[in-house]
Design a protein around this motif. Structure first.
Motif, PDB file in Angstrom:
ATOM      1  N   ARG A   2     -33.504  -4.430   8.763  1.00 22.99           N
ATOM      2  CA  ARG A   2     -34.410  -5.577   8.041  1.00 22.99           C
ATOM      3  C   ARG A   2     -34.842  -5.551   7.988  1.00 22.99           C
ATOM      4  NH1 ARG A   2     -32.557  -5.941   2.498  1.00 22.99           N
ATOM      5  NH2 ARG A   2     -30.395  -5.718   3.250  1.00 22.99           N
ATOM      6  N   PHE A   3     -35.710  -6.455   9.313  1.00 27.08           N
ATOM      7  CA  PHE A   3     -36.473  -7.120   9.742  1.00 27.08           C
ATOM      8  C   PHE A   3     -37.863  -6.406  10.232  1.00 27.08           C
ATOM      9  CE2 PHE A   3     -34.002 -10.211   8.592  1.00 27.08           C
ATOM     10  CZ  PHE A   3     -35.298 -11.770   8.914  1.00 27.08           C
TER      11      PHE A   3
ATOM     12  N   ARG B 150     -33.509 -15.693   5.042  1.00 29.00           N
ATOM     13  CA  ARG B 150     -32.850 -14.900   4.267  1.00 29.00           C
ATOM     14  C   ARG B 150     -31.566 -15.807   4.237  1.00 29.00           C
ATOM     15  NH1 ARG B 150     -35.277 -10.168   2.683  1.00 29.00           N
ATOM     16  NH2 ARG B 150     -32.558  -9.969   1.868  1.00 29.00           N
ATOM     17  N   THR B 151     -30.979 -16.149   3.213  1.00 25.81           N
ATOM     18  CA  THR B 151     -29.660 -16.393   3.174  1.00 25.81           C
ATOM     19  C   THR B 151     -29.117 -15.797   3.498  1.00 25.81           C
ATOM     20  OG1 THR B 151     -28.685 -15.704   0.726  1.00 25.81           O
ATOM     21  CG2 THR B 151     -29.984 -17.531   0.306  1.00 25.81           C
TER      22      THR B 151
ATOM     23  N   ALA C 148     -29.713  -8.236  -1.367  1.00 25.61           N
ATOM     24  CA  ALA C 148     -30.662  -7.585  -1.858  1.00 25.61           C
ATOM     25  C   ALA C 148     -31.045  -6.008  -1.502  1.00 25.61           C
ATOM     26  CB  ALA C 148     -32.232  -8.843  -2.086  1.00 25.61           C
ATOM     27  N   PRO C 149     -31.644  -5.507  -1.894  1.00 24.35           N
ATOM     28  CA  PRO C 149     -32.454  -3.977  -1.672  1.00 24.35           C
ATOM     29  C   PRO C 149     -33.714  -4.603  -0.503  1.00 24.35           C
ATOM     30  CG  PRO C 149     -33.822  -4.575  -3.921  1.00 24.35           C
ATOM     31  CD  PRO C 149     -32.456  -5.660  -3.246  1.00 24.35           C
TER      32      PRO C 149
ATOM     33  N   ASN D  29     -25.918 -14.481   2.340  1.00 26.04           N
ATOM     34  CA  ASN D  29     -25.669 -13.697   0.814  1.00 26.04           C
ATOM     35  C   ASN D  29     -26.933 -12.308   1.416  1.00 26.04           C
ATOM     36  OD1 ASN D  29     -23.470 -14.255   0.719  1.00 26.04           O
ATOM     37  ND2 ASN D  29     -23.582 -15.443  -1.276  1.00 26.04           N
ATOM     38  N   ASP D  30     -27.839 -13.039   2.317  1.00 26.15           N
ATOM     39  CA  ASP D  30     -29.269 -11.856   2.964  1.00 26.15           C
ATOM     40  C   ASP D  30     -30.031 -11.894   1.267  1.00 26.15           C
ATOM     41  OD1 ASP D  30     -30.181 -10.196   4.461  1.00 26.15           O
ATOM     42  OD2 ASP D  30     -29.521  -8.638   3.424  1.00 26.15           O
ATOM     43  N   GLN D  31     -30.111 -13.041   0.579  1.00 27.99           N
ATOM     44  CA  GLN D  31     -31.165 -13.467  -0.234  1.00 27.99           C
ATOM     45  C   GLN D  31     -32.654 -13.445   0.030  1.00 27.99           C
ATOM     46  OE1 GLN D  31     -30.278 -11.712  -3.837  1.00 27.99           O
ATOM     47  NE2 GLN D  31     -28.876 -10.907  -3.435  1.00 27.99           N
ATOM     48  N   PRO D  32     -33.875 -12.945  -0.544  1.00 29.70           N
ATOM     49  CA  PRO D  32     -34.535 -13.597   0.444  1.00 29.70           C
ATOM     50  C   PRO D  32     -35.480 -14.731  -0.527  1.00 29.70           C
ATOM     51  CG  PRO D  32     -35.562 -12.031  -1.832  1.00 29.70           C
ATOM     52  CD  PRO D  32     -33.843 -12.175  -1.155  1.00 29.70           C
TER      53      PRO D  32
END
Length: 533
Positions: A237-238, A514-515, A202-203, A517-520
């Motif tokens: 990201r965090f 987040r997964t 995700a962006p 795959n970095d999906q929230p």
């Protein structure tokens, strides 16, 4: 008919192309152009492996070379000094958990190599680790796919070596290893490519004002993959979503082994530096009882698994204190947690409680000498302190914890509602009313600090993402009227956990915000104070 054909052809030309997904290079700094962040090793590479001892550097050396190269400004020269071998390794920035998907992800490898004067050709190996699979006959470890390139071409000029393999299963990490052997000679490597399909993340999120009445924190030990880039991205990201990071470290017994604290805790120190660069405060959790899931509550052993003894032994507690103070002085955290879930120590080894209490008091005194503003505490499991059925304080346990006063600066605890209800005495969901408030009675006036909390959430798990969000909302509702200084969600991302006891794997694999795959997930948006899209 011809007109219809032309119309269909025109529509087909306008339709989006759905060809094979593009391959991405998951090797970090593939041209060896980036300056090292640590002068002891090339950027993103380790001498030996992750657990290599400090003396490994005697087996060889590395340097950047601007004379021999195939692209960019330089190559990497590796020079062994031992017939037992000298290696460099890199955990690749790859979605290793996805290797078994779609009949096995294809991994294509290419590297330019030049060598002179070695006793045997250098090797480049790509290995997908999965410790639950049968051991590879040559590598001696479980693999979900591997490739070995032997650089057996002529000496004195660059040759391109390439190959490919398919993943056979999910893996915890995809690693590259360059191996050399001999007391003379060198190998030069350049233009290193390990290419595969990478699911799109995700962006990045923009920063939003904190909607909660506490500082938000995340645990550092759950990046989307185990590469150094994965760790770097975690902080970037965090930082848009938290104010604190909980960096969890484990005693390495440097005072007993003579190892260097900066060396054995290099990952902890680097994480703290990344946190500072991202504008985050640091909570340093220093563990000495949570080495392995099956031995939680016992004092951590040496790396050889040899026990060190009891906390009542001044040699043992003194070794912990010496290493703690040295690491603290290198990190200078805002928050210091000495010990993880110390009620389990009391449950398994009640005779060592006096040793822990004295060590905690000595540590608080020592730490304040170099960092007067550091917040010193320790933590328990909330269900140990508050009866999950009645919601009442367990006075016997509260009296034990009060022995840490006056040095104790907060009431700190972990809590995972519903996660372990069949194993530990943990509250089910829904959480009993006022369950969180009762612990204030341990020491009225001290704030709450929560070094770890969370709940699982994924399709097919005990709780799905909606359940995870509902549990989180109830925790927020109960914490809202209380004096909470910091709360740490564990963990940032879902993660593969192989070869551990079943309860540990089932509990923590899908507890992320987040997964992989970095999906929230829904809780990510709640943490940020925004509505899911």
């Amino acid at each position: 008919m011809l007109t219809l054909f032309l119309v269909l052809a025109a529509l087909a030309a306008l339709a989006p192309r759905c060809g094979p997904a593009p391959l991405e290079n998951v090797a970090l700094d593939p041209g060896f152009e980036m300056a090292p962040t640590d002068p002891s090793r090339p950027r993103y590479w380790l001498e030996g492996f992750v657990t290599s001892i400090q003396s490994y550097t005697q087996r060889g050396s590395w340097a950047y070379d601007t004379q021999f190269k195939t692209e960019g400004q330089q190559s990497l020269r590796i020079s062994p000094a031992s017939n037992t071998g000298y290696r460099l390794s890199q955990v690749l920035n790859a979605p290793a958990h996805d290797l078994g998907s779609f009949g096995g992800r294809r991994v294509e490898v290419r590297i330019d190599i030049r060598h002179e004067g070695l006793i045997e050709p250098p090797l480049v190996q790509i290995v997908a680790f999965n410790r639950t699979l049968p051991a590879h006959p040559e590598l001696g470890m479980g693999t979900a796919g591997d490739l070995t390139l032997v650089a057996d071409g002529p000496e004195g000029s660059f040759q391109t070596y390439q190959g490919a393999f398919r993943g056979t299963d999910e893996a915890q990490a995809l690693m590259a290893v360059i191996s050399t052997r001999g007391t003379t000679g060198s190998v030069w490597v350049d233009d290193f490519r390990v290419e595969m399909v990478v699911p799109k993340a995700a962006p990045p999120s923009v920063s939003l004002p904190n909607p909660h009445g506490f500082k938000r924190a995340f645990a550092q030990e759950s990046p989307r993959n185990l590469s150094e880039r994965g760790v770097e991205d975690l902080f970037t990201r965090f930082a848009t979503t938290s104010e604190v990071v909980n960096i969890i470290s484990h005693v390495q017994w440097t005072a007993l082994t003579g190892d260097s604290v900066p060396f054995v805790h290099r990952d902890v120190i680097r994480a703290a530096n990344l946190a500072r660069d991202a504008g985050l405060e640091v909570m340093l959790t220093f563990d000495f009882t949570h080495d392995l899931p099956e031995t939680v509550g016992d004092v951590n052993t040496l790396s050889s698994r040899e026990p060190v003894g009891s906390l009542n032994d001044p040699t043992v507690s003194g070794a912990i204190l010496t290493e703690l103070v040295a690491l603290h002085d290198l990190v200078l955290p805002e928050y210091l947690m000495l010990g993880i879930e110390m009620d389990i120590l009391y449950y398994k080894n009640p005779g060592q409680w006096p040793g822990f209490v004295q060590m905690f008091k000595d540590a608080a005194t020592a730490l304040k000498l170099s960092n007067p503003d550091v917040h010193v505490s320790s933590y328990f499991e909330l269900q140990w302190m508050v009866d999950p059925q009645t919601g009442l304080l367990v006075e016997e346990h509260a009296d034990l914890w009060r022995q840490l006063l006056p040095e104790l600066e907060s009431i700190a605890f972990s809590i995972y509602p519903g996660l372990f209800e069949f194993i530990f005495n943990i509250p089910p969901f829904p959480i009993p009313e006022d369950f969180f408030a009762a612990a204030q009675q341990v020491a009225p006036g001290l704030p709450y600090v929560i070094p770890e909390f969370g709940s699982a959430g994924a399709t097919g798990a005990a709780f799905d993402e909606s359940d995870q969000a509902a549990i989180f909302q109830e925790m927020l509702d109960q914490l809202a009227p209380l004096d909470v200084e910091v709360a740490t969600w564990y963990s940032a991302h879902d993660q593969l956990i192989f070869g551990e006891v079943p309860w540990f794997e089932g509990a923590f694999e899908v507890v992320g915000m987040r997964t992989q795959n970095d999906q929230p997930k829904q809780v990510w948006y709640m943490w940020r104070g925004e509505s899911p899209p």
